[in-house]
Scaffold this motif. Structure first.
Motif, short mmCIF file in Angstrom:
data_model
loop_
_atom_site.label_atom_id
_atom_site.label_comp_id
_atom_site.label_asym_id
_atom_site.label_seq_id
_atom_site.Cartn_x
_atom_site.Cartn_y
_atom_site.Cartn_z
N SER A 109 -40.55 -23.08 18.90
CA SER A 109 -41.85 -23.73 18.95
C SER A 109 -42.65 -23.05 20.05
O SER A 109 -42.21 -23.01 21.21
N LEU A 123 -45.51 -29.63 17.28
CA LEU A 123 -44.66 -28.49 17.58
C LEU A 123 -45.23 -27.17 17.09
O LEU A 123 -44.79 -26.09 17.51
N ALA A 129 -44.29 -23.21 14.72
CA ALA A 129 -42.86 -23.39 14.95
C ALA A 129 -42.07 -22.96 13.73
O ALA A 129 -42.61 -22.77 12.65
#
Length: 488
Positions: A307, A336, A339
């Motif tokens: 991430s 995130l 990612a």
């Protein structure tokens, strides 16, 4: 009578030649990068002898499904592959290739999996080929040209089908790449940059690959509920363009589709009656790609492989992150991004059914640039040999080797690789059939396999006792010279 002496002899090995036939004891002599003699055990002499008593010698494994486009240049020792016995990688799968694109923008996902804007610096496959040759990787490199890479060059709006002028630009780029030696054309209609393309666009490009004697590999549009339609779409493209189709990482994804490989393999058996079709698979119940909130369903386990905004979350489960943040999993996934993720989306019986299918090649599909990668990057081939052949007895050792060698070489037109025969290039692996095993796990994914003693690439020892030598003798595999190579 004078005894002939060779440059190198692998002595007293149990020879598995790649054809699927039973092993037999023999010596193998190597000179000028090629196999020049196969003789009864203990009968040959050489300047350099490798004692393979109690060990198997097999053709070097061919990883037909990789994303090693940049890795072979930036990390040419290629340890994740060499330590598995892999001597050839085929890059550019899933519509994602590093060339041809001189990037004028940040690459969209999934092109971002293999590089940033500065990495997409090869305006042609010829330029990329020269870069590989300068890097001199430890393994051989074959390349496919990716549909998504072609689209970012030519299509002004990736949310629509390419128009005729844009298709012509892509065809010209693809023709250049095929002329430079690429093995074929790959697509990834599942992914955003190519999702809007219809099959007519794909066929127009596949015909360019066909004209040059190449293949078409497909990460199909839908591996979930629409898997049968998506398989038919890919097969239809191959039939219309008149070239072999290779179906990437075959699976039935998501709990609603578990068990459906009985249907998909029956479909492929039917299609194989009228056209050339192959497929590859990796030996795990989890896949790995970009993290996509649309595929976060709360049903399957998802592990974060990297991430950019939250690198501390690599290797952790999305469910745990979401709970810690007080969010649902979809929202946590959005936080995130960008990612990558490992999706535990398959069931073991489906994996075993696909691996057992006699036309399935082995491919790792590893992502070398993930900070916490799927263990297939380091473990796929030993896992097939150890877990699935020796322990689960899905197939004999000789048959397992065939799936990694001759089957793969034949599909991709590598006439003098993937087999132990006179005048073939000496890409070889020597391993212990009793101990070969993958050690990479989802928790600790960067562990080298055990049981590999030596790996030779083009007749040169590249790995000895699990340690790379200073020799890097891999080549860029030009389709023209590989396909038409004379074995006589």
């Amino acid at each position: 009578m004078q005894t002939q002496t060779y440059q190198l002899v692998i002595r007293n090995a149990d020879l598995i030649d790649g054809s699927g036939t039973a092993p037999y004891r023999a010596d193998i002599a190597i000179s000028h990068q090629q196999i020049v003699a196969i003789a009864p055990a203990l009968s040959l002499q050489a300047d350099h002898m490798l004692d393979a008593t109690g060990l198997v010698v097999a053709p070097g494994f061919i990883d037909v499904h990789t994303h090693d486009d940049r890795e072979v240049i930036d990390a040419p020792t290629m340890l994740p592959k060499l330590t598995q016995g892999v001597t050839t990688v085929i890059a550019g799968n899933c519509g994602i290739s590093l060339a041809p694109w001189l990037a004028n923008q940040a690459p969209p996902a999934p092109l971002s999996l293999i590089g940033t804007q500065k990495d997409y610096r090869y305006a042609s496959v010829q330029d990329y080929k020269k870069a590989v040759q300068r890097a001199q990787p430890a393994v051989n490199v074959g390349v496919l040209i990716g549909h998504s890479t072609l689209r970012v060059n030519a299509v002004k709006d990736l949310g629509r089908r390419a128009n005729d002028d844009e298709i012509k630009v892509m065809q010209d780029l693809l023709a250049e790449g095929m002329h430079a030696g690429a093995l074929g054309f790959s697509s990834g209609l599942f992914y955003q940059p190519s999702k809007a393309a219809d099959n007519a666009e794909v066929i127009a490009l596949a015909k360019v690959s066909a004209a040059a004697g190449g293949v078409y590999t497909s990460h199909i549009r839908d591996e979930y509920n629409g898997v049968l339609d998506a398989l038919n779409e890919a097969c239809d493209a191959g039939k219309e363009a008149q070239l072999p189709v290779i179906l990437s990482h075959h699976k039935c994804a998501g709990p609603a589709n578990w068990g459906r490989t009985s249907e998909t393999l029956a479909l492929l058996n039917e299609r194989r009656k009228t056209q050339a079709i192959g497929l590859d698979a990796y030996p795990y119940t989890a896949g790995s790609t970009v993290l996509d909130p649309d595929y976060v369903d709360g049903l399957i386990r998802i592990m974060i492989s990297f991430s950019l905004p939250h690198p501390e979350m690599q290797g952790r489960d999305l469910a745990d992150i979401a709970k810690e943040w007080g969010l649902d999993q979809k929202e946590a996934a959005r936080q995130l991004l960008p990612a990558g993720a490992v999706y535990f989306q398959m069931r073991e019986d489906d994996v075993e059914r696909v691996l057992s299918y006699p036309h399935t090649m082995i491919g790792s599909d590893g992502l070398p640039h993930d900070s916490h990668p799927h263990p297939r990057l380091w473990g796929a081939f030993p896992r097939v040999l150890g877990h699935y052949s020796r322990e689960k007895k899905l197939f004999t050792l000789a048959e397992a080797v065939r799936r990694m060698t001759t089957l793969s070489a034949d599909h991709f037109g590598l006439k003098r690789r993937g087999r132990i025969a006179l005048n073939c290039w000496a890409d070889l692996v020597v391993f212990d059939p009793e101990t070969i095993s993958d050690r990479a796990t989802f928790a600790s994914p960067k562990l080298a396999a055990t049981g590999i003693h030596w790996v030779l690439v083009n007749g040169t020892v590249a790995l000895a006792n699990g340690t790379p030598t200073t020799n890097r003798s891999g080549r860029f595999l030009d389709r023209k010279t590989e396909r038409y190579a004379d074995q006589n």
